[in-house]
Motif scaffolding. Sequence first.
Motif, mmCIF file in Angstrom:
data_model
loop_
_atom_site.group_PDB
_atom_site.id
_atom_site.type_symbol
_atom_site.label_atom_id
_atom_site.label_comp_id
_atom_site.label_asym_id
_atom_site.label_seq_id
_atom_site.Cartn_x
_atom_site.Cartn_y
_atom_site.Cartn_z
ATOM 1 N N SER A 145 -8.125 -29.539 14.999
ATOM 2 C CA SER A 145 -6.757 -29.966 15.288
ATOM 3 C C SER A 145 -6.254 -31.054 14.357
ATOM 4 N N GLY A 146 -7.149 -31.818 13.763
ATOM 5 C CA GLY A 146 -6.746 -32.973 12.982
ATOM 6 C C GLY A 146 -6.030 -32.605 11.699
ATOM 7 N N GLU A 147 -5.099 -33.466 11.284
ATOM 8 C CA GLU A 147 -4.386 -33.241 10.031
ATOM 9 C C GLU A 147 -5.344 -33.276 8.848
ATOM 10 N N HIS A 148 -6.323 -34.168 8.919
ATOM 11 C CA HIS A 148 -7.278 -34.315 7.831
ATOM 12 C C HIS A 148 -8.656 -34.583 8.412
ATOM 13 N N LEU A 149 -9.686 -34.250 7.661
ATOM 14 C CA LEU A 149 -11.027 -34.683 8.016
ATOM 15 C C LEU A 149 -11.131 -36.171 7.702
ATOM 16 N N ASP A 150 -11.702 -36.928 8.606
ATOM 17 C CA ASP A 150 -11.712 -38.387 8.518
ATOM 18 C C ASP A 150 -12.814 -38.860 7.578
ATOM 19 N N PRO A 151 -12.472 -39.485 6.437
ATOM 20 C CA PRO A 151 -13.517 -39.959 5.520
ATOM 21 C C PRO A 151 -14.347 -41.095 6.086
ATOM 22 N N GLY A 152 -13.843 -41.723 7.147
ATOM 23 C CA GLY A 152 -14.603 -42.807 7.764
ATOM 24 C C GLY A 152 -15.544 -42.350 8.850
ATOM 25 N N SER A 153 -15.554 -41.050 9.131
ATOM 26 C CA SER A 153 -16.413 -40.517 10.183
ATOM 27 C C SER A 153 -17.718 -40.015 9.570
ATOM 28 N N PRO A 154 -18.844 -40.711 9.811
ATOM 29 C CA PRO A 154 -20.093 -40.294 9.169
ATOM 30 C C PRO A 154 -20.626 -38.967 9.671
ATOM 31 N N ALA A 155 -20.124 -38.493 10.800
ATOM 32 C CA ALA A 155 -20.611 -37.217 11.336
ATOM 33 C C ALA A 155 -19.656 -36.068 11.036
ATOM 34 N N PHE A 156 -18.492 -36.371 10.452
ATOM 35 C CA PHE A 156 -17.519 -35.315 10.207
ATOM 36 C C PHE A 156 -17.041 -35.400 8.760
ATOM 37 N N GLY A 157 -15.855 -35.947 8.508
ATOM 38 C CA GLY A 157 -15.317 -35.931 7.163
ATOM 39 C C GLY A 157 -16.155 -36.636 6.120
ATOM 40 N N GLY A 158 -16.936 -37.621 6.514
ATOM 41 C CA GLY A 158 -17.771 -38.335 5.553
ATOM 42 C C GLY A 158 -19.192 -37.820 5.465
ATOM 43 N N ASN A 159 -19.443 -36.695 6.112
ATOM 44 C CA ASN A 159 -20.805 -36.172 6.183
ATOM 45 C C ASN A 159 -21.177 -35.405 4.906
ATOM 46 N N PHE A 160 -22.469 -35.078 4.792
ATOM 47 C CA PHE A 160 -23.005 -34.249 3.700
ATOM 48 C C PHE A 160 -22.766 -34.912 2.333
ATOM 49 N N TRP A 161 -23.034 -36.196 2.268
ATOM 50 C CA TRP A 161 -22.875 -36.952 1.031
ATOM 51 C C TRP A 161 -24.118 -37.800 0.772
ATOM 52 N N ALA A 162 -24.363 -38.783 1.622
ATOM 53 C CA ALA A 162 -25.499 -39.677 1.398
ATOM 54 C C ALA A 162 -26.824 -38.925 1.437
ATOM 55 N N GLY A 163 -26.943 -37.960 2.370
ATOM 56 C CA GLY A 163 -28.198 -37.214 2.483
ATOM 57 C C GLY A 163 -28.559 -36.451 1.227
ATOM 58 N N PRO A 164 -27.645 -35.620 0.702
ATOM 59 C CA PRO A 164 -27.959 -34.927 -0.548
ATOM 60 C C PRO A 164 -28.249 -35.883 -1.702
ATOM 61 N N TYR A 165 -27.501 -36.982 -1.790
ATOM 62 C CA TYR A 165 -27.757 -37.914 -2.891
ATOM 63 C C TYR A 165 -29.099 -38.623 -2.728
ATOM 64 N N LEU A 166 -29.500 -38.857 -1.510
ATOM 65 C CA LEU A 166 -30.831 -39.424 -1.276
ATOM 66 C C LEU A 166 -31.895 -38.491 -1.836
ATOM 67 N N ASN A 167 -31.758 -37.208 -1.545
ATOM 68 C CA ASN A 167 -32.770 -36.268 -2.009
ATOM 69 C C ASN A 167 -32.694 -36.052 -3.518
ATOM 70 N N ILE A 168 -31.494 -36.095 -4.075
ATOM 71 C CA ILE A 168 -31.351 -36.022 -5.531
ATOM 72 C C ILE A 168 -32.047 -37.206 -6.186
ATOM 73 N N ARG A 169 -31.884 -38.370 -5.575
ATOM 74 C CA ARG A 169 -32.557 -39.562 -6.095
ATOM 75 C C ARG A 169 -34.066 -39.416 -5.976
#
Length: 450
Positions: free
Chosen positions: A97-121
């Motif tokens: 329903s939301g207009e945008h995915l929330d970049p401040g939400s670690p479980a939604f719009g901000g998800n799938f970022w830190a985890g992949p970069y951790l493994n890349i590192r």
Amino acid sequence: MKIRNMKKMTTMALALCATMGLGGCDMTVPDLNNPGVESIRDNPTRSSVLSATTGLLIGHRNGKGAQNGLISQLGVLGRESYILDTADPRYVSELLSGEHLDPGSPAFGGNFWAGPYLNIRNAHTVLDATEKVTGITEAEKNAIQGFAKTIQALDFLTLILTRDVEGAPIDVNRKLGDDLAPIASKAEVYNHIATLLDDAKTDLLGGGDKFPFKVSAGFTGFDKPASFLKFNRAVRARVAVYMEQWATAQTALDESFLDETGDLDTGVYLVFSGASGDTANGLNSANIYANPALLKNTDGSTREDARLARKTTLADEERKWQGITTNVLFTVYPDNEASLPLIRNEELILLRAEAYMKQENYTEATRLLDIIRTESGNLPPLPEVLSDPKLMEDELLEQRRFSLLFEGHRWIDMRRYNRLEELRLEDPAGVSFKVHHHFPHPVSETDARK
């Protein structure tokens, strides 16, 4: 071997920070309980390098099979599934329903970022360590590097599939305190992924007869450098299709494990376990429902397809929540130890059909789609060769929809073909949910870049 005790083996790798060189991660306080980070970086041993290599599988698996994980959220965005969790209405209010995915939400719009970069590192740490460690042969070094680069490519693929036109940093093997890696474009990220996979191919060809480290049961049949290379080529074919490089895709498919007469489920999987200390597959959550639109044709009639019979079932009672009503459940992942496919033979046949379609070889494309229709869907073959490009595209997307149901492809496919708006046709009666194009960069990342 299921990934049951890998967390213990990879403590030093998993302690690395995903956003080192990307954002404001503070690593000034050492982990006194797990001093292995410095050990593998400064004084790697054979055992520590091999353990860290095995640990890359855990790193890549993280965030994939949870209720709020990658497959589940992409299923919601692609109108395959609903997450009807009365304890967290954001699964509907934000994802749908939301207009945008929330970049401040670690479980939604901000998800799938830190985890992949951790493994890349972590993979960079492994790759750097193989250049200085003693006690491994040249073939073992090649095998480790080919494996690590392939896993890195998969993590970068997660990043760009979720961020798309937003791009993502790729030059991330930087020291703490260095300038942040620049945001690379979508095309640059895909080129980087392709290069990683091709470099890994060269490494694996010189990787000897076996891996010196353990891999999970999900890689059965692909657990040696030569057979793992077929998996690498399968992923390369998928990437080439996403890059619209059709001849490259055909070459990679020829080198993969594609088998037109073979088991459609042959492939590589992420494995889960309900055992203490391991990660369970959460995609069988009682809150996850299938979209009832899956069961109906556009004219409202019941869809007859063996794939739906295998992958869905009807609940005893309807579930109603936030304007959604459904009584359809998935059976794709029947329990918390169900495996999650990374790539299967069925997808490879569909990728080859797509490549033929884009090269205007409609006869071969139709033949391959008929294999999927008859063998997987128990449907009759197409009455004639589909020579109309639009009809062929419709058929391809239809077969991908049900063959790869709830495996994380539908939203990506509809975006690739600029047909995301069509997903509105599968919204509940009287409801029009938003169509999201991509995830934003998380607010922690944009804040670090000011």
